[in-house]
Scaffold this active site. Structure first.
Site, mmCIF file in Angstrom:
data_model
loop_
_atom_site.group_PDB
_atom_site.id
_atom_site.type_symbol
_atom_site.label_atom_id
_atom_site.label_comp_id
_atom_site.label_asym_id
_atom_site.label_seq_id
_atom_site.Cartn_x
_atom_site.Cartn_y
_atom_site.Cartn_z
ATOM 1 N N ASN A 124 -14.025 -3.489 13.751
ATOM 2 C CA ASN A 124 -14.471 -4.885 13.847
ATOM 3 C C ASN A 124 -14.264 -5.411 15.258
ATOM 4 O O ASN A 124 -13.559 -4.807 16.066
ATOM 5 C CB ASN A 124 -13.679 -5.767 12.867
ATOM 6 C CG ASN A 124 -14.032 -5.496 11.416
ATOM 7 O OD1 ASN A 124 -15.040 -4.877 11.124
ATOM 8 N ND2 ASN A 124 -13.187 -5.959 10.512
ATOM 9 N N ILE B 212 0.826 -1.202 0.000
ATOM 10 C CA ILE B 212 0.000 0.000 0.000
ATOM 11 C C ILE B 212 0.862 1.253 0.000
ATOM 12 O O ILE B 212 0.549 2.245 -0.675
ATOM 13 C CB ILE B 212 -0.954 -0.013 1.209
ATOM 14 C CG1 ILE B 212 -2.019 -1.097 1.027
ATOM 15 C CG2 ILE B 212 -1.605 1.354 1.419
ATOM 16 C CD1 ILE B 212 -2.857 -1.365 2.266
ATOM 17 N N TYR C 252 -3.682 -4.850 18.704
ATOM 18 C CA TYR C 252 -3.605 -4.273 17.364
ATOM 19 C C TYR C 252 -4.854 -3.460 17.047
ATOM 20 O O TYR C 252 -4.778 -2.296 16.629
ATOM 21 C CB TYR C 252 -3.422 -5.374 16.328
ATOM 22 C CG TYR C 252 -3.370 -4.872 14.907
ATOM 23 C CD1 TYR C 252 -2.198 -4.307 14.399
ATOM 24 C CD2 TYR C 252 -4.482 -4.946 14.079
ATOM 25 C CE1 TYR C 252 -2.147 -3.832 13.095
ATOM 26 C CE2 TYR C 252 -4.447 -4.470 12.774
ATOM 27 C CZ TYR C 252 -3.278 -3.918 12.283
ATOM 28 O OH TYR C 252 -3.244 -3.443 10.995
ATOM 29 N N ILE D 171 10.728 3.344 12.502
ATOM 30 C CA ILE D 171 9.794 4.272 13.135
ATOM 31 C C ILE D 171 9.740 4.126 14.650
ATOM 32 O O ILE D 171 9.174 4.980 15.337
ATOM 33 C CB ILE D 171 8.379 4.153 12.550
ATOM 34 C CG1 ILE D 171 7.803 2.756 12.774
ATOM 35 C CG2 ILE D 171 8.365 4.542 11.077
ATOM 36 C CD1 ILE D 171 6.313 2.652 12.432
ATOM 37 N N ASP E 234 11.712 3.815 5.009
ATOM 38 C CA ASP E 234 11.402 2.399 5.146
ATOM 39 C C ASP E 234 12.549 1.684 5.847
ATOM 40 O O ASP E 234 13.711 2.092 5.755
ATOM 41 C CB ASP E 234 11.178 1.780 3.755
ATOM 42 C CG ASP E 234 10.342 0.514 3.799
ATOM 43 O OD1 ASP E 234 9.143 0.585 3.465
ATOM 44 O OD2 ASP E 234 10.877 -0.547 4.175
ATOM 45 N N GLY F 129 2.064 -5.044 14.098
ATOM 46 C CA GLY F 129 1.585 -5.581 15.364
ATOM 47 C C GLY F 129 1.220 -7.043 15.241
ATOM 48 O O GLY F 129 1.456 -7.685 14.217
ATOM 49 N N LYS G 100 -5.330 0.682 16.480
ATOM 50 C CA LYS G 100 -5.887 1.285 15.267
ATOM 51 C C LYS G 100 -7.133 2.118 15.592
ATOM 52 O O LYS G 100 -7.377 3.158 14.964
ATOM 53 C CB LYS G 100 -6.216 0.197 14.247
ATOM 54 C CG LYS G 100 -4.987 -0.465 13.636
ATOM 55 C CD LYS G 100 -4.130 0.513 12.844
ATOM 56 C CE LYS G 100 -3.035 -0.188 12.056
ATOM 57 N NZ LYS G 100 -2.233 0.758 11.245
ATOM 58 N N SER H 2 -7.227 0.736 9.989
ATOM 59 C CA SER H 2 -7.595 -0.638 9.648
ATOM 60 C C SER H 2 -9.069 -0.878 9.953
ATOM 61 O O SER H 2 -9.635 -0.260 10.864
ATOM 62 C CB SER H 2 -6.745 -1.616 10.456
ATOM 63 O OG SER H 2 -7.228 -2.939 10.337
ATOM 64 N N ASN I 145 2.055 5.530 7.029
ATOM 65 C CA ASN I 145 1.620 4.212 6.594
ATOM 66 C C ASN I 145 2.304 3.078 7.357
ATOM 67 O O ASN I 145 1.708 2.029 7.565
ATOM 68 C CB ASN I 145 1.879 4.062 5.095
ATOM 69 C CG ASN I 145 1.616 2.661 4.594
ATOM 70 O OD1 ASN I 145 0.481 2.203 4.557
ATOM 71 N ND2 ASN I 145 2.677 1.956 4.202
#
Length: 263
Positions: free
Chosen positions: A160, A29, A168, A75, A48, A105, A172, A155, A101
């Protein structure tokens, strides 16, 4: 009464003269987003862990006729974040767009009877703390330039409810709410939003995806396919570009209209 000025379609997506940082931009992504922003005219810095992959991605970006920079960056290390921002400013003279981005986790493997607080802490360090810190480092340059857009990758797990996802998914969910609050701190010059991918064909998904799981996912998805990295990159471009100049503090889920879970 002020007369509304219509902009040409191309102007609404034009990022010429803008400088964008994409963390985790060497693959998946992140790379798709970097390419989309480059196609719109932005100079691109890819930060990166995998420097060689970042350099390869920058070659593809420079082939589009824009400037690129590959920076090795962990990061989780504050010194890396500070050095990366300094390098981008030295190279390009400005920062206008930040795509937070990079993250990660133990989602799907977080059995609370077996993991530790350190595991949960790492989720938040990867997904919340590092991005917050990069905002702090980049926003002054955005305000100085008069144009700023920050986009987090969140995410579907943030909304959900599934087993073995508490750290995790919790991190998010924190991103979504953090973005909504930071919009008040960073405006009016700087907008901040988030994109929440559904099940997207990346290397990470392919490691756990089975035909059975995919079939179940698609049974709850009106657009009967899994996502591609370019699907997510389109939403990233929307938030980065002038077309969304009155949009801040929002999370958009790009998920084919459905809900895809591993369980």
């Amino acid at each position: 009464m002020q007369k509304f000025q219509h902009k040409a379609f191309n102007e609404l997506f034009d990022l010429s003269g803008k400088v964008a940082i994409v963390t985790g931009g060497a693959n998946g992504i992140g790379k798709a987003t970097a390419m989309r922003l480059a196609e719109a005219g932005a100079s691109i810095a890819i930060a990166d862990l995998k420097l060689e992959d970042a350099k390869a991605a920058i070659k593809d970006i420079e082939a589009l006729g824009v400037k690129g920079l590959a920076v090795e960056c962990n990061i989780l290390k504050d010194d890396d974040l500070v050095a990366m921002v300094d390098q981008v400013v030295t190279e390009f003279g400005a920062i206008n767009i930040l795509i937070n981005n990079a993250g990660g986790g133990g989602g799907g493997k977080e059995d609370p009877t077996k993991i530790s607080v350190d595991d949960i802490r790492r989720d938040f360090e990867l997904n919340v703390f590092s991005g917050w810190r990069l905002c702090q480092l980049c926003v002054p340059y955005m305000k100085k330039s008069g144009y700023g857009s920050i986009v987090f990758t969140t995410s579907m797990s943030s909304v959900n409810k599934d087993p073995n996802m508490s750290g995790y998914a919790g991190s998010k969910a924190a991103v979504n709410h953090m973005v909504a609050n930071l919009a008040h701190d960073f405006g009016p010059e700087v907008r901040i939003n988030a994109v929440g991918p559904g099940a997207t064909r990346t290397h990470a998904l392919e490691t756990v995806l089975t035909p059975e799981i995919e079939k179940k996912m698609l049974s709850h998805t009106p657009i009967k396919r899994l996502g591609e990295a370019d699907d997510i990159a389109g939403a990233m471009l929307y938030f980065a570009a002038p077309i969304s100049t009155w949009v801040s503090g929002q999370t958009i889920f790009v998920n084919g209209g459905g809900v895809q879970t591993l369980s």
